[in-house]
Design an enzyme around this catalytic site. Structure first.
Site, PDB file in Angstrom:
ATOM      1  N   HIS A  45       0.838  -1.208   0.000  1.00 35.77           N
ATOM      2  CA  HIS A  45       0.000   0.000   0.000  1.00 35.77           C
ATOM      3  C   HIS A  45       0.874   1.260   0.000  1.00 35.77           C
ATOM      4  CE1 HIS A  45      -2.807  -2.967   2.109  1.00 35.77           C
ATOM      5  NE2 HIS A  45      -3.502  -2.616   1.039  1.00 35.77           N
ATOM      6  N   GLY A 155      -2.961  -1.924  -7.456  1.00 33.94           N
ATOM      7  CA  GLY A 155      -1.774  -2.774  -7.503  1.00 33.94           C
ATOM      8  C   GLY A 155      -1.928  -3.922  -8.485  1.00 33.94           C
TER       9      GLY A 155
HETATM   10  P1  AMP Z   1      -6.419  -4.344  -0.433  1.00 35.64           P
HETATM   11  O1  AMP Z   1      -6.285  -3.474   0.792  1.00 35.64           O
HETATM   12  O2  AMP Z   1      -5.821  -5.688  -0.270  1.00 35.64           O
HETATM   13  O3  AMP Z   1      -7.801  -4.324  -1.005  1.00 35.64           O
HETATM   14  O4  AMP Z   1      -5.505  -3.651  -1.550  1.00 35.64           O
HETATM   15  C1  AMP Z   1      -5.628  -2.293  -1.870  1.00 35.64           C
HETATM   16  C2  AMP Z   1      -4.772  -2.004  -3.066  1.00 35.64           C
HETATM   17  O5  AMP Z   1      -3.419  -2.328  -2.769  1.00 35.64           O
HETATM   18  C3  AMP Z   1      -5.146  -2.820  -4.307  1.00 35.64           C
HETATM   19  O6  AMP Z   1      -5.023  -1.995  -5.467  1.00 35.64           O
HETATM   20  C4  AMP Z   1      -4.114  -3.915  -4.299  1.00 35.64           C
HETATM   21  O7  AMP Z   1      -3.844  -4.430  -5.598  1.00 35.64           O
HETATM   22  C5  AMP Z   1      -2.907  -3.173  -3.765  1.00 35.64           C
HETATM   23  N1  AMP Z   1      -1.924  -4.111  -3.196  1.00 35.64           N
HETATM   24  C6  AMP Z   1      -2.142  -5.053  -2.243  1.00 35.64           C
HETATM   25  N2  AMP Z   1      -1.007  -5.767  -2.029  1.00 35.64           N
HETATM   26  C7  AMP Z   1      -0.073  -5.256  -2.868  1.00 35.64           C
HETATM   27  C8  AMP Z   1       1.298  -5.569  -3.145  1.00 35.64           C
HETATM   28  N3  AMP Z   1       1.925  -6.549  -2.509  1.00 35.64           N
HETATM   29  N4  AMP Z   1       1.938  -4.842  -4.094  1.00 35.64           N
HETATM   30  C9  AMP Z   1       1.300  -3.845  -4.770  1.00 35.64           C
HETATM   31  N5  AMP Z   1       0.009  -3.514  -4.545  1.00 35.64           N
HETATM   32  C10 AMP Z   1      -0.663  -4.199  -3.627  1.00 35.64           C
END
Ligand code: AMP
Length: 291
Positions: A45, A155
């Site tokens: 994030h 991401g």
């Molecule tokens: P989440 O909180 O898991 O819904 O993720 C929020 C955003 O962070 C989404 O756009 C995910 O794709 C991105 N994200 C989560 N993990 C990663 C990572 N390891 N690398 C890059 N982006 C990430």
């Protein structure tokens, strides 16, 4: 890639809970970048926030565990939540506004009208998690309307999600630029994820097979689609015998525009995607390969 080091705190973000507070916080600001998240923030994030920071005057991070994208037997209730810790991380990254609405604020009525994710939304993650992408696209559309960002950062870790968001923006003419950020990995290769906290030390060791399988697949790319699948599956077959085992949900090599299976004669970009359970935790990961 390893976790970006925290920056020095550059001031507390404004934490807002309602659309009215959000509107007041964003009145008269310049270009706005939105980073939608479900909280339990980590280095992945952070990297999205930095990309947002480099592209806009004002960075908004939304933190909302969206019930609409969780199935009945999924981890909605135990999903990690830590608003104080998340606010601190946002402060370290110079985030201007944290939008952390209550569920009843986002969904004051039972959601009747939703965004249908189409055939791309029924494949891979959509096949394993029916309705998941309808929930994702609906909340993303709502967040776009609430925040009205110039751009939004997603991401590559969730490859099918960002592909569907791009397609929604194109198909529905939404006035927002979608910016992709590469997957951030922990030093051992495991893709950073809020769900990694569920893993015991032994489960985490087994889980490393996911990124190993993807690397093996990517290295086999010169041999074509079948070679990529074969190399990745060989690693996962071994991991199925490990203790604790890696229980494969899917391994797929797909066209990045549609998420349909790449044929044996596929040329150009493809996404090698994997989902598996280790203990009670479901993990996903992917890499881009050029065939
Ligand atoms: P989440 O909180 O898991 O819904 O993720 C929020 C955003 O962070 C989404 O756009 C995910 O794709 C991105 N994200 C989560 N993990 C990663 C990572 N390891 N690398 C890059 N982006 C990430």
């Amino acid at each position: 890639m390893t976790e970006p080091a925290p920056r020095e705190t550059v001031g507390e973000p404004l934490v807002v809970r309602t659309p009215e507070e959000l509107r007041r916080a964003l009145a008269g600001t310049g270009r706005v970048a939105l980073v939608p998240t479900m909280g339990a923030l980590h280095g992945g994030h952070r990297s999205l926030m930095r990309l947002a920071r480099s592209r806009a005057e004002t960075v908004v991070v939304s933190i909302f565990v969206n019930p609409l994208q969780f199935g009945p037997n999924e981890d909605l209730d135990r999903y990690p939540r830590d608003l104080p810790g998340d606010t601190l991380l946002c402060a370290e990254e110079g985030v201007d506004v944290v939008f952390a609405p209550e569920t009843g604020t986002v969904y004051p009525l039972p959601q009747m009208v939703t965004v249908d994710a189409g055939s791309m939304g029924e494949r891979l993650e959509g096949a394993s998690r029916p309705g998941h992408f309808t929930g994702v696209l609906t909340v993303v559309a709502k967040l776009f309307n609430l925040v009205r960002p110039d751009l939004a950062v997603f991401g590559a870790k969730d490859a099918q999600q960002i592909a569907l968001v791009r397609r929604m923006v194109a198909d529905l003419d939404l006035p927002v630029e979608i910016v992709g950020a590469p997957t951030l990995r922990d030093p051992d290769g495991l893709a950073s994820s809020s769900r990694n906290v569920y893993l015991s030390a032994r489960e985490r060791t087994s889980a490393l097979a996911l990124s190993r399988a993807l690397r093996a697949g990517a290295e086999a790319a010169p041999g074509g689609a079948e070679a990529v699948r074969g190399a990745a599956l060989a690693v996962l077959a071994e991991a199925a015998e490990a203790v604790p085992p890696v229980r494969l949900d899917y391994l797929a090599l797909v066209d990045p525009a549609t998420f349909a299976e790449a044929g044996a004669d596929h040329r150009g970009e493809a996404v090698l995607a994997v989902a598996a359970r280790v203990g009670a935790t479901r993990l996903i990961d992917n890499v881009s390969v050029t065939l």
